[in-house]
Design an enzyme around this catalytic site. Sequence first.
Site, short mmCIF file in Angstrom:
data_model
loop_
_atom_site.label_atom_id
_atom_site.label_comp_id
_atom_site.label_asym_id
_atom_site.label_seq_id
_atom_site.Cartn_x
_atom_site.Cartn_y
_atom_site.Cartn_z
N HIS A 91 0.94 -1.38 -0.11
CA HIS A 91 0.04 0.13 0.06
C HIS A 91 0.81 1.18 0.06
O HIS A 91 1.98 1.20 0.63
CB HIS A 91 -0.82 -0.14 1.24
CG HIS A 91 -1.90 0.98 1.10
ND1 HIS A 91 -1.83 2.34 1.39
CD2 HIS A 91 -3.30 0.95 0.66
CE1 HIS A 91 -2.91 3.04 1.24
NE2 HIS A 91 -3.73 2.35 1.03
N GLU A 163 -3.58 1.90 -7.49
CA GLU A 163 -4.07 3.07 -6.73
C GLU A 163 -3.21 4.48 -6.83
O GLU A 163 -2.07 4.48 -6.38
CB GLU A 163 -3.95 2.47 -5.23
CG GLU A 163 -4.88 1.38 -4.77
CD GLU A 163 -5.15 1.72 -3.36
OE1 GLU A 163 -6.28 1.63 -3.00
OE2 GLU A 163 -4.27 1.56 -2.43
N SER A 209 -10.21 7.01 -3.27
CA SER A 209 -11.72 7.67 -3.33
C SER A 209 -12.71 7.14 -3.97
O SER A 209 -13.50 8.03 -4.81
CB SER A 209 -11.03 9.19 -3.74
OG SER A 209 -10.38 9.70 -2.89
N GLY A 230 -11.25 2.43 0.88
CA GLY A 230 -10.54 2.93 2.28
C GLY A 230 -11.68 3.76 2.92
O GLY A 230 -12.49 3.00 3.48
#
Length: 255
Positions: A91, A163, A209, A230
Site C-alpha cells: 500500500h 491506486e 477515493s 478505504g
Amino acid sequence: MNNTMPEARSLVEGILKGLEQSSTNTNREFLDIILAPPFPFLSLCKELIKGHSGIHIAAQNCYTEEKGAYTGEVSAAMIYSAGAKYVIIGHSERRNYFRENNAMLLKKVEIALKNNLRPIFCIGELLNERKSESHFKVVRQQLAETIFQLKESDFCKIVIAYEPVWAIGTGLNATPEQAQEIHSFIRQLIGVKYGRKTTQNATLLYGGSCNAQNADQLFAMPDVDGGLIGGASLKAAEFVSIIDSLSKKIIDELH
Ligand code: PGA
C-alpha cells in the site's frame, strides 16, 4: 488505522446486515467481498463473518521474515492462522511512510504465498509522476521489480490494486477513463509477461477515493474488476452500496 474493537464490530455487523437486505445477496457467488481490518481485529472479523459465504478476511500488511525476534512485527503465518486468506502488500502508505521498497515488497509477497495467503498487491504513481506523464513507466517498473519476478503459478494468486497515490484519501478519484487507460496497460504488460489466459484471469482493482457516487462509473470500465475501498468502507451503508455497484457490473457481464 481507524476504529476501536467495539466500533469495528458494529461496522462489520452493519455491513453484514446491509448485505442481507441488498440485491447483492442473491448474486454473491460471483463476487468476493474482502474485509481488511487492522491486526487486532482479524479474529473478531473472522468470527463475525462465519456462515456468510463469499466474504473473506485480509490483513493490511505482513513482515518479510518467517518468524523470530522481530518485536512488533506480524508474520504471514500468524495472519493465516488468525483466519485471513489475503494480505494487502505495498500500500502506498507502507511505501511512503514506512519506506518499503520493491525488494522488500517482493519478499513480503513471497512469504505470504508460502504461507497460503493471497497478496493484494498495490501499485500506483505519485502526483508529480502523473503530472510529468511518467505514470506508465512507474507502474511498469513497480511490476517488473516485484510480482513480475514470480513464476506464473504464483502470479496467478495475486490480486493487483492500482491506486494512484494522489487519489488515496484525497477525495480526488481518477476519472473512469484514466483508470481504464492504466488498467488496460497493466493487462497488456501481464499478457506480454505471462500470456493471454493469465491476463484475462487477472483481477485488477481500482483504489483511491472510490465511493458510492463514483463506483458505478469506475466499475463500468472493462478492465476495472473491483475496488480497494478505504474511507468509504468505514460507513456500512456506503460500503454495501459500492458492493452493489460491482454486483450490477457482474450481472451485466453475465447477460
Ligand atoms: P480511499 O483509500 O478509498 O480512502 O481513497 C484507499 C486506500 O486506502 O487504499
